[in-house]
Design a protein around this motif. Sequence first.
Motif, PDB file in Angstrom:
ATOM      1  N   GLU A   1    -110.740 -56.563   4.331  1.00 15.63           N
ATOM      2  CA  GLU A   1    -111.311 -57.585   3.450  1.00 15.63           C
ATOM      3  C   GLU A   1    -112.707 -58.018   3.892  1.00 15.63           C
ATOM      4  N   THR A   2    -112.982 -57.952   5.189  1.00 12.11           N
ATOM      5  CA  THR A   2    -114.282 -58.360   5.715  1.00 12.11           C
ATOM      6  C   THR A   2    -114.825 -57.275   6.637  1.00 12.11           C
ATOM      7  N   LEU A   3    -116.073 -56.866   6.389  1.00 16.60           N
ATOM      8  CA  LEU A   3    -116.719 -55.849   7.219  1.00 16.60           C
ATOM      9  C   LEU A   3    -118.118 -56.331   7.580  1.00 16.60           C
ATOM     10  N   GLY A   4    -118.358 -56.491   8.890  1.00 17.61           N
ATOM     11  CA  GLY A   4    -119.658 -56.940   9.377  1.00 17.61           C
ATOM     12  C   GLY A   4    -120.435 -55.801  10.015  1.00 17.61           C
ATOM     13  N   LEU A   5    -121.592 -55.470   9.431  1.00 19.61           N
ATOM     14  CA  LEU A   5    -122.474 -54.427   9.966  1.00 19.61           C
ATOM     15  C   LEU A   5    -123.895 -54.943  10.131  1.00 19.61           C
ATOM     16  N   SER A   6    -124.053 -56.249  10.165  1.00 19.75           N
ATOM     17  CA  SER A   6    -125.388 -56.826  10.251  1.00 19.75           C
ATOM     18  C   SER A   6    -125.967 -56.694  11.656  1.00 19.75           C
ATOM     19  N   ASN A   7    -127.293 -56.830  11.740  1.00 15.95           N
ATOM     20  CA  ASN A   7    -127.991 -56.805  13.029  1.00 15.95           C
ATOM     21  C   ASN A   7    -127.706 -55.525  13.803  1.00 15.95           C
ATOM     22  N   ASN A   8    -127.904 -54.408  13.108  1.00 10.93           N
ATOM     23  CA  ASN A   8    -127.837 -53.092  13.728  1.00 10.93           C
ATOM     24  C   ASN A   8    -129.150 -52.349  13.463  1.00 10.93           C
ATOM     25  N   GLU A   9    -129.121 -51.015  13.573  1.00  9.51           N
ATOM     26  CA  GLU A   9    -130.325 -50.211  13.389  1.00  9.51           C
ATOM     27  C   GLU A   9    -130.151 -49.204  12.248  1.00  9.51           C
ATOM     28  N   LEU A  10    -129.308 -49.518  11.285  1.00  9.45           N
ATOM     29  CA  LEU A  10    -129.004 -48.583  10.206  1.00  9.45           C
ATOM     30  C   LEU A  10    -130.211 -48.375   9.296  1.00  9.45           C
ATOM     31  N   LYS A  11    -130.587 -47.118   9.097  1.00  9.58           N
ATOM     32  CA  LYS A  11    -131.691 -46.788   8.198  1.00  9.58           C
ATOM     33  C   LYS A  11    -131.198 -46.305   6.837  1.00  9.58           C
ATOM     34  N   SER A  12    -129.975 -45.820   6.801  1.00 15.02           N
ATOM     35  CA  SER A  12    -129.410 -45.327   5.545  1.00 15.02           C
ATOM     36  C   SER A  12    -127.886 -45.410   5.624  1.00 15.02           C
ATOM     37  N   LEU A  13    -127.244 -45.202   4.480  1.00 14.18           N
ATOM     38  CA  LEU A  13    -125.783 -45.211   4.391  1.00 14.18           C
ATOM     39  C   LEU A  13    -125.323 -43.904   3.764  1.00 14.18           C
ATOM     40  N   PRO A  14    -124.236 -43.309   4.276  1.00 15.49           N
ATOM     41  CA  PRO A  14    -123.715 -42.096   3.650  1.00 15.49           C
ATOM     42  C   PRO A  14    -123.169 -42.400   2.251  1.00 15.49           C
ATOM     43  N   SER A  15    -123.283 -41.452   1.381  1.00 15.83           N
ATOM     44  CA  SER A  15    -122.725 -41.610   0.039  1.00 15.83           C
ATOM     45  C   SER A  15    -121.217 -41.798   0.128  1.00 15.83           C
ATOM     46  N   GLY A  16    -120.680 -42.776  -0.605  1.00 12.21           N
ATOM     47  CA  GLY A  16    -119.239 -43.015  -0.639  1.00 12.21           C
ATOM     48  C   GLY A  16    -118.673 -43.695   0.595  1.00 12.21           C
ATOM     49  N   ILE A  17    -119.533 -44.250   1.444  1.00 12.98           N
ATOM     50  CA  ILE A  17    -119.084 -44.823   2.714  1.00 12.98           C
ATOM     51  C   ILE A  17    -118.085 -45.962   2.523  1.00 12.98           C
ATOM     52  N   PHE A  18    -118.174 -46.692   1.390  1.00 13.34           N
ATOM     53  CA  PHE A  18    -117.284 -47.831   1.163  1.00 13.34           C
ATOM     54  C   PHE A  18    -116.250 -47.572   0.061  1.00 13.34           C
ATOM     55  N   ASP A  19    -116.119 -46.355  -0.389  1.00 13.63           N
ATOM     56  CA  ASP A  19    -115.290 -46.067  -1.569  1.00 13.63           C
ATOM     57  C   ASP A  19    -113.816 -46.418  -1.403  1.00 13.63           C
ATOM     58  N   LYS A  20    -113.288 -46.337  -0.191  1.00 12.18           N
ATOM     59  CA  LYS A  20    -111.867 -46.615   0.034  1.00 12.18           C
ATOM     60  C   LYS A  20    -111.578 -48.095   0.300  1.00 12.18           C
ATOM     61  N   LEU A  21    -112.625 -48.897   0.407  1.00  9.70           N
ATOM     62  CA  LEU A  21    -112.456 -50.310   0.762  1.00  9.70           C
ATOM     63  C   LEU A  21    -112.329 -51.164  -0.500  1.00  9.70           C
ATOM     64  N   THR A  22    -111.336 -50.862  -1.301  1.00 14.86           N
ATOM     65  CA  THR A  22    -111.210 -51.502  -2.615  1.00 14.86           C
ATOM     66  C   THR A  22    -110.780 -52.963  -2.543  1.00 14.86           C
ATOM     67  N   LYS A  23    -110.351 -53.433  -1.363  1.00 14.88           N
ATOM     68  CA  LYS A  23    -109.955 -54.842  -1.211  1.00 14.88           C
ATOM     69  C   LYS A  23    -111.028 -55.674  -0.509  1.00 14.88           C
ATOM     70  N   LEU A  24    -112.160 -55.068  -0.247  1.00 17.76           N
ATOM     71  CA  LEU A  24    -113.222 -55.754   0.479  1.00 17.76           C
ATOM     72  C   LEU A  24    -113.784 -56.916  -0.343  1.00 17.76           C
ATOM     73  N   THR A  25    -113.895 -58.082   0.303  1.00 21.95           N
ATOM     74  CA  THR A  25    -114.458 -59.262  -0.351  1.00 21.95           C
ATOM     75  C   THR A  25    -115.770 -59.713   0.287  1.00 21.95           C
ATOM     76  N   ASP A  26    -116.041 -59.277   1.523  1.00 23.46           N
ATOM     77  CA  ASP A  26    -117.217 -59.741   2.256  1.00 23.46           C
ATOM     78  C   ASP A  26    -117.832 -58.559   3.006  1.00 23.46           C
ATOM     79  N   LEU A  27    -119.066 -58.204   2.660  1.00 25.17           N
ATOM     80  CA  LEU A  27    -119.757 -57.076   3.286  1.00 25.17           C
ATOM     81  C   LEU A  27    -121.122 -57.539   3.780  1.00 25.17           C
ATOM     82  N   ARG A  28    -121.348 -57.416   5.088  1.00 23.78           N
ATOM     83  CA  ARG A  28    -122.597 -57.864   5.711  1.00 23.78           C
ATOM     84  C   ARG A  28    -123.419 -56.657   6.163  1.00 23.78           C
ATOM     85  N   LEU A  29    -124.587 -56.493   5.525  1.00 24.69           N
ATOM     86  CA  LEU A  29    -125.489 -55.391   5.856  1.00 24.69           C
ATOM     87  C   LEU A  29    -126.894 -55.891   6.187  1.00 24.69           C
ATOM     88  N   ASN A  30    -127.045 -57.186   6.333  1.00 21.77           N
ATOM     89  CA  ASN A  30    -128.366 -57.749   6.578  1.00 21.77           C
ATOM     90  C   ASN A  30    -128.894 -57.417   7.971  1.00 21.77           C
TER      91      ASN A  30
END
Length: 323
Positions: A110-139
């Motif tokens: 439901e919650t995935l935190g990926l903020s404050n990292n060094e990500l330059k890009s995201l793979p296609s379909g990276i979140f496709d299975k997370l159908t119950k996700l309510t909170d996604l942090r990519l800042n």
Amino acid sequence: MMGPVLAACLLIILSTAWISQANGATCKKDGGVCTCNDQTKNVDCSSKGLTAIPINIPMDTDNLKLDYNKLSSLPHTAFHGLNKLTFLDLNYNELQTLPPGVFDHLVTLETLGLSNNELKSLPSGIFDKLTKLTDLRLNTNKLQSLPEGVFDKLAELKTLTLENNQLKRVPEGAFDFLEKLKMLQLQSNPWDCSCRDILYLSNWIREKKGTVSNIEAAECDGGTKAVLEITEEEAAEDCVYPNTTTAIPTTIITTLASSNDDDIPELPVPQENFQKFLGYQEPDHLPTQPQCLVSISGYLGLMMFFVLISAAILYVIHFLKKA
């Protein structure tokens, strides 16, 4: 003859016990680095200087905290078996890439935190299975672009943070499937308001203003104007943005195919770039300092283990000589 048999049994029992302890050293109570709560199913590995995911995280874990570590990469199997996880915190690490499918087993997340990292890009379909996700942090990453449809499967998403990245545009229809979205952070990105690609985002913000919070804060590069104020006349250019994939230009392929070997000049290729071109990757992860550090009790247990093994071997030899 019962002496050697008993000694052998003792040896097997001791070996099994030691191996079990070594393979289960995730929680502090077992000599690991993380704090585990059996009642709440929480595993806290925050601020441990980890450069790799600890092994044998309990499969019934509900809440996993890995923030404030030094993770720069993840094996694609990092979270396999953790299909009861609802909260995963990877904020404040050094992640540069995410392997495709790394989150595919987290179907209850439901919650995935990926903020404050060094990500330059995201793979296609990276979140496709997370159908119950309510909170996604990519800042607070270095995202330069978003894949087409990267958020399309996140129908339950309510909060999405994308601020403080290097985004100039979003793909057409990027937010169209986020029907439950309540907050979207877009500020502190160099939105390119001279290109037609920005019109989707501008129109979407204008349409959702008042129903999705914070979206009005998105400003054009340089802070000269809000994205929602951009008109078609201002966004007149047909801009082409380079993609983030590695490809060989077709002109080079055609030239090489039509040339003789003797005509092809030898060009120095750095070994690192050559390995990347061939798709070479380092192993998923190597043992890390925190994982290799064993507590004093662990060392004492190991020493005791070898002492008992030696005693058991001597015991067996003694009885064999008598026989």
